[in-house]
Scaffold this motif. Structure first.
Motif, mmCIF file in Angstrom:
data_model
loop_
_atom_site.group_PDB
_atom_site.id
_atom_site.type_symbol
_atom_site.label_atom_id
_atom_site.label_comp_id
_atom_site.label_asym_id
_atom_site.label_seq_id
_atom_site.Cartn_x
_atom_site.Cartn_y
_atom_site.Cartn_z
ATOM 1 N N GLU A 1 -8.451 -6.079 6.738
ATOM 2 C CA GLU A 1 -7.003 -5.917 6.833
ATOM 3 C C GLU A 1 -6.548 -4.703 6.030
ATOM 4 O OE1 GLU A 1 -2.901 -8.377 5.631
ATOM 5 O OE2 GLU A 1 -4.895 -9.242 5.239
ATOM 6 N N LEU A 2 -7.084 -4.562 4.831
ATOM 7 C CA LEU A 2 -6.742 -3.416 3.990
ATOM 8 C C LEU A 2 -7.192 -2.117 4.646
ATOM 9 C CD1 LEU A 2 -5.765 -2.116 1.349
ATOM 10 C CD2 LEU A 2 -8.016 -2.633 0.356
ATOM 11 N N ALA A 3 -8.381 -2.121 5.230
ATOM 12 C CA ALA A 3 -8.898 -0.917 5.888
ATOM 13 C C ALA A 3 -7.976 -0.469 7.014
ATOM 14 C CB ALA A 3 -10.300 -1.172 6.416
ATOM 15 N N GLN A 4 -7.492 -1.404 7.819
ATOM 16 C CA GLN A 4 -6.612 -1.056 8.939
ATOM 17 C C GLN A 4 -5.276 -0.508 8.424
ATOM 18 O OE1 GLN A 4 -7.481 -1.191 12.402
ATOM 19 N NE2 GLN A 4 -5.709 0.189 12.218
ATOM 20 N N ILE A 5 -4.767 -1.109 7.345
ATOM 21 C CA ILE A 5 -3.521 -0.618 6.748
ATOM 22 C C ILE A 5 -3.700 0.816 6.249
ATOM 23 C CG2 ILE A 5 -1.957 -0.906 4.783
ATOM 24 C CD1 ILE A 5 -2.384 -3.944 5.065
ATOM 25 N N LEU A 6 -4.832 1.097 5.636
ATOM 26 C CA LEU A 6 -5.095 2.440 5.134
ATOM 27 C C LEU A 6 -5.233 3.449 6.259
ATOM 28 C CD1 LEU A 6 -7.637 1.617 2.274
ATOM 29 C CD2 LEU A 6 -5.316 2.499 1.989
ATOM 30 N N VAL A 7 -5.923 3.069 7.326
ATOM 31 C CA VAL A 7 -6.079 3.976 8.478
ATOM 32 C C VAL A 7 -4.713 4.309 9.063
ATOM 33 C CG1 VAL A 7 -6.910 4.126 10.847
ATOM 34 C CG2 VAL A 7 -8.435 3.293 9.043
ATOM 35 N N VAL B 1 0.830 -1.204 0.000
ATOM 36 C CA VAL B 1 0.000 0.000 0.000
ATOM 37 C C VAL B 1 0.867 1.257 0.000
ATOM 38 C CG1 VAL B 1 -1.663 1.338 1.355
ATOM 39 C CG2 VAL B 1 -2.005 -1.118 1.033
ATOM 40 N N GLU B 2 1.937 1.254 0.783
ATOM 41 C CA GLU B 2 2.828 2.415 0.832
ATOM 42 C C GLU B 2 3.444 2.697 -0.532
ATOM 43 O OE1 GLU B 2 5.597 1.503 3.903
ATOM 44 O OE2 GLU B 2 4.326 2.328 5.519
#
Length: 618
Positions: A150-156, A125-126
């Motif tokens: 999991e994706l949502a937490q990474i984005l937050v 994501v980074e």
């Protein structure tokens, strides 16, 4: 200067509706008004040939204001700006990032990344978002539903690390397990439990939505407008009910739902669809008693349809998607994705993606569609369509609710059955040329070949294969049957030649020759038209000299009794013989051995398949 305001045309008396009807009846010369002028839409209601102010005075929609409940006139008060969105398949984070940065400099202000579940990670994501200012650009994501939390937490975590103001982050995660049930029949009901967790993870980001209603999949499966609208409402309400039952505050739940809807070619009705959608969704959310009316706003990402796209004469897809884009823009949607014109047969290239972007930029920068809020408001026709669509869609919504809600309905298969029935009906209508596909079953490009183009097959790409537990939607593009026929013809050892034997009455022979050339060219035949022959023998001789496989006699009904038997006898089985039209003497011609007739009432697809079979093309 006089302060008196003069009203124009005051010396003329406005005719009443009955006076208009009386005048129309005179002009029709006894023809049935209902049959000749009233449009019986496939949406379940009739459209009159004209509307007057008195028809709209009884409606509530004209009294609504932009940016105010029930938001029929849009969510905004000051302008009609929408996000120009482009989708990117992010198999490689670095390559997807480079593409995103490039198109951000070319007019895009909304990005949509499709990420494989196996690639969901902080590092991925980074790298994907490197150099992208997420507080300026709308960012949307789609991944395997099992990895969405999991994706949502990474984005937050990423947004926090970058120090972004949560109020300025606009975007979404496309989490919609029920789409897998309704389209693919997959048993993914267990995944629904992740919805509340996903909402809680993103609760501090008021403009970042994470529960999707992908009604666009119904549009791409052939659903009529009212079906897509009615089922979308039931679909969204199912998610709303599940979230509230799980303890999510109704205001938060409503603000996390996003609708991805398709756009068909029905220009004015699509404008009305988006107006009706906002009206009905606002009423539904209102029943959950949110803390503010703003939670009742419907957020719609509109996507131009793939159902009506073609692989032959593919540039006509540009005309289709342009009018579709205009409908969505005038309908006041949140964002628009223009499907590139080559999507039906290949992975879109730089050229087709550039054209797709420019289709929206043209409407914004040159046509100024983004400056006027709800320009359709007050139009007698559009207001009436809005009301009619809302009425019929609400019937579908209530029927689904009576079945126990959308989830119960798709598990029972009633939604799938309804969409499949419509898809089958539309394919039948296309085969009969009662639903036109320009360049496919009407006015094809006579000289075009496929050049290796083949219909593209779509797959999920998430890597998980669930067992099929429920009914599926059997989606095929409307042009697929004709394309398969034409591709089969191309594979033949010899391109069939159809020769127009034009004789007799000039007007009739020309009209029927034009009809027949278009009819037969849809199968990929080489068509030879002619100005006319003095005798049928002369015409047959020329046809055989040209290597004709099919000879079509084109004349008037009155003359067929003389010309057709003589031509058929002289041809003597050296080529297939076809009569253009349905003359009164058809039975006599059949008794003479003539089998084949083409006219507006025959099933074009079945007829051309039969001709291919007779020619040995399989």
């Amino acid at each position: 200067m006089s302060n008196t305001k003069e009203k124009l045309f005051t010396e003329f008396q406005a005719p009443t509706t009955q006076e208009w009807l009386d005048k129309i009846e005179v002009d029709l010369k006894g023809a049935d008004f209902q049959k000749r002028l009233v449009w019986r839409t496939p949406e379940g209601f009739n459209v009159q040939p004209f509307y007057r102010k008195e028809d709209v005075d009884k409606l509530d929609t004209p009294n609504a204001l932009p940016g105010e409940f029930p938001f029929v006139r849009g969510n905004k008060k000051d302008d009609n700006t929408w996000y120009i969105r482009q989708e990117i398949t992010a198999d490689d984070a670095k390559a997807a990032n480079a593409k995103a940065l490039d198109i951000l400099n070319k007019g895009i202000d909304s990005l949509s990344f499709r990420i494989a579940g196996k690639n969901v990670s902080k590092q991925f994501v980074e790298q994907l978002l490197n150099g992208i200012y997420c507080d300026i650009v709308e960012v949307n994501f789609s991944t395997c539903k099992r990895h969405s939390v999991e994706l949502a937490q990474i984005l937050v975590d990423y947004f926090k690390e970058k120090g972004y103001d949560p109020e300025k982050i606009v975007g979404s995660i496309d989490w919609d397990p029920m789409e897998k049930i309704v389209i693919k029949g997959k048993d993914v009901e267990a995944i629904l439990q992740f919805g509340p967790q996903l909402v809680e993870t993103l609760k501090d980001y008021p403009h970042f939505r994470c529960i999707a209603v992908n009604a666009v999949s119904l549009n791409n499966s052939g659903a009529y407008i009212v079906q897509e609208l009615g089922y979308a409402l039931a679909w969204g309400n199912e998610y709303m009910q599940q979230l509230v039952n799980a303890g999510i505050d109704p205001t938060l739940a409503a603000r996390k739902i996003k609708f991805n809807m398709g756009i068909s070619e029905n220009y004015f009705m699509e404008i009305a669809k988006f107006r009706a959608a906002r009206l009905l969704w606002a009423q539904i959310v209102k029943q959950y008693e949110p803390k503010c009316d703003c939670a009742c706003q419907m957020c719609v990402n509109a996507v131009t349809s793939e159902y009506n796209m073609t692989i032959f004469d593919a540039h006509v897809n540009l005309l289709r998607s342009q009018t579709e884009t205009m409908s969505a823009a005038l309908g006041g949607v949140h964002s628009i994705v223009v499907t590139p014109f080559d999507e039906a047969y290949e992975t879109p290239n730089d050229f087709s993606e550039r054209i797709a972007r420019n289709q929206q930029l043209l409407l914004k920068e040159e046509c100024h569609f983004n400056t006027v809020v709800d320009p359709g408001a007050g139009s007698y026709y559009i207001e009436q369509l809005t009301s009619s669509l809302a009425t019929e869609a609400w019937k579908i919504f209530l029927r689904v609710e009576d079945e126990g809600g959308f989830l119960a309905a798709i598990k029972a298969g009633t939604v799938q059955d309804d969409i499949n029935a419509t898809n089958d009906k539309r394919h039948t209508l296309a085969a009969q040329r009662r639903e036109f596909i320009l360049g496919t079953n009407q006015f094809p490009n006579f000289t075009e070949t496929s050049d290796g183009k083949q219909p593209k097959q779509h797959c999920c790409g998430c890597g998980h294969q669930e067992a099929t537990a429920y009914k599926t939607i059997n989606a095929t593009r409307l042009a697929a049957d004709f394309e398969a026929l034409r591709l089969t013809t191309e594979k033949a050892s010899k391109q069939p030649v159809a020769f127009m034997l034009t004789i007799g009455n000039l007007v009739w022979r020309q009209a029927r020759a034009q009809f027949s050339t278009n009819f037969l060219a849809c199968a990929g035949y080489k068509v030879i038209d002619n100005l006319g022959f003095a005798t049928v023998e002369e015409g047959i001789d020329e046809a055989l000299k040209a290597g004709a496989d099919i000879v079509v006699i084109c004349s008037s009904d009155d003359e067929y009794a003389e010309y057709a038997p003589a031509a058929f006898k002289y041809l003597n089985g050296r080529a297939m013989f076809v009569v253009a039209g349905a003359p009164a003497c058809a039975d006599d011609l059949r008794q003479a051995g003539i089998e084949h007739f083409i006219h507006v009432k025959v099933n074009q697809l079945e007829t051309l398949r039969l001709f291919n079979e007779k020619l040995g093309i399989k």
